[in-house]
Design a protein around this motif. Structure first.
Motif, PDB file in Angstrom:
ATOM      1  N   ARG A 116     -12.728   4.730   4.715  1.00 28.24           N
ATOM      2  CA  ARG A 116     -11.534   5.320   4.628  1.00 28.24           C
ATOM      3  C   ARG A 116     -11.447   6.871   5.255  1.00 28.24           C
ATOM      4  O   ARG A 116     -10.556   7.441   5.225  1.00 28.24           O
ATOM      5  N   GLU A 117     -12.752   7.245   5.675  1.00 29.75           N
ATOM      6  CA  GLU A 117     -12.809   8.804   5.960  1.00 29.75           C
ATOM      7  C   GLU A 117     -12.803   8.673   7.546  1.00 29.75           C
ATOM      8  O   GLU A 117     -13.775   7.892   8.253  1.00 29.75           O
ATOM      9  N   VAL A 148      -6.337   8.272   1.573  1.00 31.31           N
ATOM     10  CA  VAL A 148      -6.109   7.867   0.311  1.00 31.31           C
ATOM     11  C   VAL A 148      -5.007   6.739   0.236  1.00 31.31           C
ATOM     12  O   VAL A 148      -4.119   7.033   0.172  1.00 31.31           O
ATOM     13  N   SER A 149      -5.664   5.526  -0.033  1.00 28.61           N
ATOM     14  CA  SER A 149      -4.591   4.249   0.107  1.00 28.61           C
ATOM     15  C   SER A 149      -4.680   3.702  -1.419  1.00 28.61           C
ATOM     16  O   SER A 149      -5.855   3.539  -1.982  1.00 28.61           O
ATOM     17  N   LYS A 150      -3.697   3.263  -1.830  1.00 32.32           N
ATOM     18  CA  LYS A 150      -3.195   2.277  -3.106  1.00 32.32           C
ATOM     19  C   LYS A 150      -2.723   1.429  -2.936  1.00 32.32           C
ATOM     20  O   LYS A 150      -1.586   1.358  -2.028  1.00 32.32           O
ATOM     21  N   PRO A 173       0.979  -1.307   0.154  1.00 31.32           N
ATOM     22  CA  PRO A 173       0.007  -0.070  -0.128  1.00 31.32           C
ATOM     23  C   PRO A 173       0.746   1.141   0.160  1.00 31.32           C
ATOM     24  O   PRO A 173       2.221   1.231   0.598  1.00 31.32           O
ATOM     25  N   GLN A 174       0.150   2.226  -0.464  1.00 33.98           N
ATOM     26  CA  GLN A 174       0.896   3.398  -0.435  1.00 33.98           C
ATOM     27  C   GLN A 174      -0.504   4.637   0.253  1.00 33.98           C
ATOM     28  O   GLN A 174      -1.446   4.503  -0.695  1.00 33.98           O
ATOM     29  N   VAL A 175      -0.223   5.424   1.028  1.00 31.91           N
ATOM     30  CA  VAL A 175      -1.092   6.104   1.867  1.00 31.91           C
ATOM     31  C   VAL A 175      -0.771   7.720   2.008  1.00 31.91           C
ATOM     32  O   VAL A 175       0.149   7.774   1.873  1.00 31.91           O
ATOM     33  N   ALA A 213      -2.693   1.375   6.505  1.00 27.63           N
ATOM     34  CA  ALA A 213      -3.199   0.421   5.515  1.00 27.63           C
ATOM     35  C   ALA A 213      -2.383  -0.825   5.473  1.00 27.63           C
ATOM     36  O   ALA A 213      -1.017  -0.579   5.507  1.00 27.63           O
ATOM     37  N   HIS A 214      -2.946  -1.989   5.360  1.00 26.91           N
ATOM     38  CA  HIS A 214      -2.145  -3.363   5.174  1.00 26.91           C
ATOM     39  C   HIS A 214      -2.625  -4.162   4.122  1.00 26.91           C
ATOM     40  O   HIS A 214      -3.892  -3.925   3.598  1.00 26.91           O
ATOM     41  N   ASN A 215      -1.808  -4.936   3.411  1.00 28.47           N
ATOM     42  CA  ASN A 215      -2.123  -5.773   2.634  1.00 28.47           C
ATOM     43  C   ASN A 215      -0.955  -7.040   2.873  1.00 28.47           C
ATOM     44  O   ASN A 215      -0.278  -6.774   3.680  1.00 28.47           O
TER      45      ASN A 215
END
Length: 424
Positions: free
Chosen positions: A278-279, A248-250, A226-228, A297-299
């Protein structure tokens, strides 16, 4: 009598053969090379401009007679007669295969027999391409090999690669299989998150396909950590306002859900601080909401976080201490105006006195031994020249006590005089 008859028959036969030979000298069969696509029909035409009822014949590359005049000689249902006359013999070969390619012969049975060659070229249509070598999904940083393969082309097909709409270079390999070719093209790349969802298209171009190439597309799927990033709804948060932070997570797989914390712990007021997906929503801000908010955020490939420092302002304090922009603008305008006036006055002053010095020096330069005497002589009173010089020298002595930066006046009587006037 018998001898006379034999001589007459011999003479008559000779005349007949000579006439046939002479007539055949203007008879020449004419053919043209033919190019067709595999699976279509090929028409082979042989024409003679002048023919005295002499038969035409078509034979295949193996020298097998196909048609003699309008008579079919080879039992092949694909070969049919199109037109037969003394001046033309046209046949048709349907459902042409690569094995039909070669040199065909049209013969005109004169004395001697005359022939014309026509080469039949068969274009092998390339099969639809196939992309291999990609295993779903790839992980960011891995090397992926994509191979596009097409077979059955003749001549060898050309393969081009495209990443979305931009062409990329591949490594081409051509192998002959019988009368056709197998063509492969390979692209190697080290994938990253920007390749997730990228479409790699293999395009096969060939003369038999006209302007419509065969294409196949592979869409890459790349997994990455992830990138947050936290996005806030207000630039200057104030007490009593509605406030929202969005995480905002990708990532792939997309991290779900995200974790919100405040100052390293749980959210203190769950009634006013509401998490929706996510808010993070704070319905009404107050001073107790000040602090550092963190979204994580995690994956399965890793984790990432971002922080936002919240400071809630008092709206009354902002109103009291807000700067008077009109007053500031007025002060700046006045300062600029005064500065411009000072520069203009100083410039005119320097220009005027510079001109006076030069003029006076010129007036007294004729009889003066030096520049100081020239200025004194320029006043028109030579009787008091020594007194004036003494006066200026006394003034110069009076300014010895001045700062060092003012000592430059000693070299210019005009400026020295003005300075003495000012201090007196």
């Amino acid at each position: 009598l018998k001898g006379q008859c034999d001589s007459f028959l011999t003479f008559s036969l000779t005349l007949c053969l000579c006439g046939t030979t002479a007539g055949s000298q203007g008879q020449f069969p004419v053919t043209q090379n033919v190019t067709v696509v595999e699976g279509s029909a090929a028409n082979m035409t042989c024409r003679v401009d002048y023919n005295d009822n002499t038969s035409l014949q078509w034979s295949n590359p193996a020298q097998q007679t196909l048609f003699f005049g309008d008579k079919k000689a080879l039992r092949d249902n694909r070969i049919e007669l199109v037109r037969a006359s003394w001046k033309e013999l046209t046949i048709s070969i349907s459902d042409v295969t690569l094995s039909d390619e070669g040199q065909y012969t049209c013969s005109l049975f004169t004395m001697p027999v005359k022939t014309s060659k026509a080469f039949l070229t068969v274009l092998g249509v390339p099969e639809k391409p196939e992309i291999t070598g990609f295993t779903r999904p790839a992980v960011e940083g891995e090397e992926v090999t994509l191979t596009c393969t097409t077979s059955g082309s003749k001549p060898a097909a050309n393969i081009r690669w495209f990443r979305n709409d931009k062409e990329v270079q591949g490594v081409k390999e051509v192998n002959a299989t019988g009368r056709s070719f197998v063509v492969r093209s390979t692209v190697r790349l080290q994938v990253d998150r920007n390749d997730d969802g990228a479409a790699y298209t293999c395009s096969v171009e060939h003369v038999a396909l006209n302007s419509t190439p065969h294409q196949v597309t592979e869409v890459l799927e790349v997994h990455y950590a992830p990138q947050v990033e936290i996005v806030h709804s207000l630039i200057v948060p104030q007490e009593g306002q509605y406030f929202k932070l969005e995480c905002v997570s990708k990532g792939n797989p997309l991290p779900e859900p995200v974790l919100w914390t405040k100052d390293g712990g749980d959210l203190p007021d769950v009634e006013r601080m509401i998490v929706e997906g996510r808010e993070l929503i704070i319905t009404s801000l107050n001073k107790t909401d000040n602090g550092t908010y963190r979204c994580e955020a995690h994956n399965h490939l890793g984790s990432n976080s971002d922080e936002y420092v919240l400071f809630v302002y008092d709206p009354n304090a902002l109103t009291q201490h807000s700067p008077d922009h009109a007053l500031i603008g007025g002060v700046v305008a006045v300062v600029v105006f005064i500065s411009l006036c000072f520069i203009i006055v100083l410039g005119r002053y320097l220009a005027r006195h510079k001109g006076t010095y030069l003029t006076n020096e010129a007036k007294g330069a004729e009889d003066a031994p030096d520049a100081d005497t020239a200025i004194i002589n320029a006043d028109g009173n030579r009787a008091h020249a020594e007194e004036k010089k003494e006066y200026y020298q006394g003034a110069a002595r009076n300014v010895v006590h001045l700062k060092s930066e003012n000592l430059g006046f000693a070299n210019n009587y005009t400026l020295r005089e003005e300075y003495v006037r000012c201090i007196m």
